[in-house]
Design an enzyme around this catalytic site. Sequence first.
Site, mmCIF file in Angstrom:
data_model
loop_
_atom_site.group_PDB
_atom_site.id
_atom_site.type_symbol
_atom_site.label_atom_id
_atom_site.label_comp_id
_atom_site.label_asym_id
_atom_site.label_seq_id
_atom_site.Cartn_x
_atom_site.Cartn_y
_atom_site.Cartn_z
ATOM 1 N N ASP A 118 0.768 -1.239 0.000
ATOM 2 C CA ASP A 118 0.000 0.000 0.000
ATOM 3 C C ASP A 118 0.809 1.305 0.000
ATOM 4 O OD1 ASP A 118 -1.659 -2.128 0.448
ATOM 5 O OD2 ASP A 118 -2.789 -1.203 2.050
ATOM 6 N N GLU A 138 0.802 -9.118 11.588
ATOM 7 C CA GLU A 138 0.632 -8.745 10.177
ATOM 8 C C GLU A 138 2.002 -8.510 9.532
ATOM 9 O OE1 GLU A 138 -1.728 -5.219 9.809
ATOM 10 O OE2 GLU A 138 -1.926 -5.394 7.629
HETATM 11 C C1 GLC Z 1 -3.123 -4.318 3.662
HETATM 12 C C2 GLC Z 1 -1.967 -4.934 2.873
HETATM 13 C C3 GLC Z 1 -2.518 -5.805 1.768
HETATM 14 C C4 GLC Z 1 -3.422 -6.859 2.385
HETATM 15 C C5 GLC Z 1 -4.497 -6.236 3.272
HETATM 16 C C6 GLC Z 1 -5.268 -7.265 4.096
HETATM 17 O O1 GLC Z 1 -3.891 -3.484 2.879
HETATM 18 O O2 GLC Z 1 -1.133 -3.939 2.347
HETATM 19 O O3 GLC Z 1 -1.478 -6.393 1.041
HETATM 20 O O4 GLC Z 1 -4.011 -7.635 1.404
HETATM 21 O O5 GLC Z 1 -3.915 -5.347 4.191
HETATM 22 O O6 GLC Z 1 -4.399 -8.036 4.857
#
Ligand code: GLC
Length: 427
Positions: free
Chosen positions: A160, A391
């Site tokens: 992101d 995460e």
């Molecule tokens: C964030 C991450 C993305 C992922 C999402 C859900 O947006 O950057 O890669 O898919 O979270 O985990």
Amino acid sequence: MSEIDEKAVATLKANDRGGFTVPTSRLYPYQWNWDSVFVALGFATFDRSRAWRELECLFGGQWPDGMIPHIIFRRSDPDYFPGPDVWKSGTAPPSSGHSQPPVLASVMLQLVESGGPDDENQARLHFDRALAWHRWFHRERDPDSRGVIGIVHPWESGRDNSPDWDEAMSQIVVDPDLPPYQRRDTEHVNAEQRPNKIDYDRFLTIVKFGADCGWDQRNIAENGPMFVADPGMTFILLRADRDLLRLAERIGRTDAIDEIRAWIDLIAAGAESLWNDDIGGYCARNLRTGNLSTGISNASMLAFYAGVGSAAQRERLAGEAARILSKVEFGMPSWDPDHTAFEPKRYWRGPVWAMMNFMVAQGLSEAGCDDLSKRVRNDTARLIAQTGFYEYFDPLTGAGYGGGDFSWTAAIWLAWASPDNATRAAQ
Ligand code: GLC
């Protein structure tokens, strides 16, 4: 099964919403595209039919034009912003309006190669939908057949707030008609581990452009606020094309072979336009300005996974990988620690991500860089064993950040990083 393995299984089960799995409760309460695909690998270690069910649910969100969106909203949830009313996809089920990295065909192949006749039947059942999604990527995200895959929104890349998008993002003028909004992510997670406010204004400006034009993908690629060739997307799609080809051969879909081969040739050649000789790696290229980004990311390291580059380029990139790993306690950081944009706590500007490590290590191993590959796998195992299923992780301290009890981290543990899965990891 070790205690951590059992916890990983429990994490996947706890995040299961009946056929699809949320990345983590509260912070991400819907089905995310590539999260679900990695999750399927995790489920496959103890329940193969549940693994396919996850993929089937993902296919359930496919648009008529072939796109599989990055988020599928099966119900409205006030914990997440921006939700279905902002995206205005007009689809059933509602979804976001762009895609995410297509790891799907690669995972389908892995399930088939490690499984039996049931897995082959499932792959046969879903093959055309996977093919349609690849067709969509090549058509809508490489409209000029340059052989690189552009992203129209940083969220499409799955990385992101990577510095790869800084130049393009800095040029986005925030839409003055953007309605006031309240972020929900920073209510769940410390703000210093999340993107900044100006990033969010720009993220939403792109969403508004898409919603305002009814998600006309060609218009968005040509005239939208950003269009940047992404090394991550390009390499993941190239790998997935190669894997789709193997799948087609295996299940007797010879009719699809020529089309897929042509994609592979185009992308393998086009990817070279992302090589940045100043830094010895593949970078993002802003397709509006032609400029390359200036640092090595964990997506640059997917060149091995995609099987691109000359022997000299690979050697150089492997050298950069060794340098980067020598600078951190835990690899592979999402951004080069020697670069000024490196931030060890902020999301895609430095932290380590387990599922990226999985792909990076696989590529390194296939390229014969066994020491580097083992280092990345050991680091992933140490991070998770010491810290939990976070995460993402701080490459310098190993601290876990973002959401906890994260599905793809648990899945990657089960399918690859867990020492109990040495056999599976060797595949
Ligand atoms: C964030 C991450 C993305 C992922 C999402 C859900 O947006 O950057 O890669 O898919 O979270 O985990």
